[in-house]
Design a protein around this motif. Structure first.
Motif, PDB file in Angstrom:
ATOM      1  N   SER A  18     -21.792  -3.695  36.212  1.00 19.94           N
ATOM      2  CA  SER A  18     -21.094  -3.935  37.484  1.00 19.94           C
ATOM      3  C   SER A  18     -22.057  -3.876  38.658  1.00 19.94           C
ATOM      4  O   SER A  18     -22.042  -4.747  39.536  1.00 19.94           O
ATOM      5  CB  SER A  18     -19.984  -2.897  37.675  1.00 19.94           C
ATOM      6  OG  SER A  18     -19.015  -3.022  36.676  1.00 19.94           O
ATOM      7  N   CYS A  21     -24.241  -6.901  38.784  1.00 28.69           N
ATOM      8  CA  CYS A  21     -23.548  -8.101  39.257  1.00 28.69           C
ATOM      9  C   CYS A  21     -23.338  -8.117  40.761  1.00 28.69           C
ATOM     10  O   CYS A  21     -23.413  -9.180  41.379  1.00 28.69           O
ATOM     11  CB  CYS A  21     -22.202  -8.242  38.555  1.00 28.69           C
ATOM     12  SG  CYS A  21     -22.367  -8.716  36.829  1.00 28.69           S
ATOM     13  N   VAL A  27     -22.349 -14.383  41.844  1.00 25.73           N
ATOM     14  CA  VAL A  27     -21.393 -13.758  40.921  1.00 25.73           C
ATOM     15  C   VAL A  27     -20.265 -13.115  41.712  1.00 25.73           C
ATOM     16  O   VAL A  27     -19.085 -13.285  41.386  1.00 25.73           O
ATOM     17  CB  VAL A  27     -22.099 -12.716  40.018  1.00 25.73           C
ATOM     18  CG1 VAL A  27     -21.096 -11.964  39.164  1.00 25.73           C
ATOM     19  CG2 VAL A  27     -23.138 -13.390  39.137  1.00 25.73           C
ATOM     20  N   TYR A  31     -15.784 -13.979  41.467  1.00 24.53           N
ATOM     21  CA  TYR A  31     -14.833 -13.138  40.735  1.00 24.53           C
ATOM     22  C   TYR A  31     -14.300 -11.993  41.580  1.00 24.53           C
ATOM     23  O   TYR A  31     -15.029 -11.402  42.369  1.00 24.53           O
ATOM     24  CB  TYR A  31     -15.511 -12.552  39.486  1.00 24.53           C
ATOM     25  CG  TYR A  31     -16.116 -13.601  38.587  1.00 24.53           C
ATOM     26  CD1 TYR A  31     -15.305 -14.485  37.881  1.00 24.53           C
ATOM     27  CD2 TYR A  31     -17.493 -13.730  38.461  1.00 24.53           C
ATOM     28  CE1 TYR A  31     -15.848 -15.464  37.073  1.00 24.53           C
ATOM     29  CE2 TYR A  31     -18.047 -14.697  37.641  1.00 24.53           C
ATOM     30  CZ  TYR A  31     -17.219 -15.566  36.952  1.00 24.53           C
ATOM     31  OH  TYR A  31     -17.768 -16.526  36.149  1.00 24.53           O
ATOM     32  N   LEU A  36     -14.248  -8.546  37.516  1.00 26.32           N
ATOM     33  CA  LEU A  36     -15.631  -8.195  37.222  1.00 26.32           C
ATOM     34  C   LEU A  36     -15.693  -6.863  36.472  1.00 26.32           C
ATOM     35  O   LEU A  36     -16.412  -6.732  35.479  1.00 26.32           O
ATOM     36  CB  LEU A  36     -16.432  -8.132  38.515  1.00 26.32           C
ATOM     37  CG  LEU A  36     -17.933  -8.018  38.418  1.00 26.32           C
ATOM     38  CD1 LEU A  36     -18.532  -9.183  37.639  1.00 26.32           C
ATOM     39  CD2 LEU A  36     -18.539  -7.954  39.803  1.00 26.32           C
ATOM     40  N   SER A  39     -14.344  -7.274  32.898  1.00 27.53           N
ATOM     41  CA  SER A  39     -15.330  -8.007  32.094  1.00 27.53           C
ATOM     42  C   SER A  39     -16.506  -7.108  31.718  1.00 27.53           C
ATOM     43  O   SER A  39     -17.002  -7.160  30.586  1.00 27.53           O
ATOM     44  CB  SER A  39     -15.832  -9.229  32.857  1.00 27.53           C
ATOM     45  OG  SER A  39     -14.775 -10.118  33.120  1.00 27.53           O
ATOM     46  N   CYS A  71     -16.453 -14.938  33.323  1.00 24.00           N
ATOM     47  CA  CYS A  71     -17.153 -13.812  33.918  1.00 24.00           C
ATOM     48  C   CYS A  71     -18.013 -13.097  32.882  1.00 24.00           C
ATOM     49  O   CYS A  71     -19.153 -12.697  33.166  1.00 24.00           O
ATOM     50  CB  CYS A  71     -16.147 -12.842  34.543  1.00 24.00           C
ATOM     51  SG  CYS A  71     -16.917 -11.502  35.474  1.00 24.00           S
ATOM     52  N   ASP A  74     -21.116 -15.013  32.416  1.00 30.65           N
ATOM     53  CA  ASP A  74     -22.030 -14.846  33.547  1.00 30.65           C
ATOM     54  C   ASP A  74     -22.721 -13.480  33.513  1.00 30.65           C
ATOM     55  O   ASP A  74     -23.908 -13.374  33.826  1.00 30.65           O
ATOM     56  CB  ASP A  74     -21.295 -15.040  34.867  1.00 30.65           C
ATOM     57  CG  ASP A  74     -20.980 -16.492  35.145  1.00 30.65           C
ATOM     58  OD1 ASP A  74     -21.549 -17.382  34.463  1.00 30.65           O
ATOM     59  OD2 ASP A  74     -20.160 -16.758  36.039  1.00 30.65           O
TER      60      ASP A  74
END
Length: 117
Positions: A18, A21, A27, A31, A36, A39, A71, A74
């Motif tokens: 997290s 990201c 990113v 999302y 996020l 995911s 997500c 990514d």
């Protein structure tokens, strides 16, 4: 993470993913924070070969596997890129979670197997 009964290592890895990201605008703008986070939990659980999906998880997050799939891809791609990146501004999370305090989770390889692809 409480809902998924995650271990400390899974929790640390989900937090690392997290944090990794949120340093990348492309990113973050795509999302919602909740998507996020969900995911990141799925990717972290998959890294430890734990079951990544349940009806309870879906009910509490409000997301389906199909919602999370882009997500997750990514996150996996970003992790692969940043794992080999030279130390710099985008690697702060990697260096933080490389410490023993956080179980050295940033060193864990991620496998695309089991990631709902």
């Amino acid at each position: 993470l409480i809902l998924s009964e995650a271990s400390n290592l899974v929790t640390f890895l989900a937090n690392y993913l997290s944090e990794m990201c949120i340093t990348v605008y492309s990113v973050v703008r795509l999302y919602r924070p909740s998507l996020l986070a969900a995911s990141a939990v799925v990717v972290a659980k998959a890294a430890f070969n734990l079951p990544v999906w349940s009806a309870v998880f879906e009910a509490y997050t409000g997301y389906t596997k199909a919602d999370l799939r882009p997500c997750i891809k990514d996150i996996y791609t970003l992790h692969e890129k940043l794992t080999t990146a030279p130390i710099g501004r985008l690697t702060a999370a990697r260096e933080k979670y490389r410490k023993i305090t956080y179980g050295s989770v940033s060193c864990y390889p991620l496998s695309p197997d089991g990631l709902l692809f």
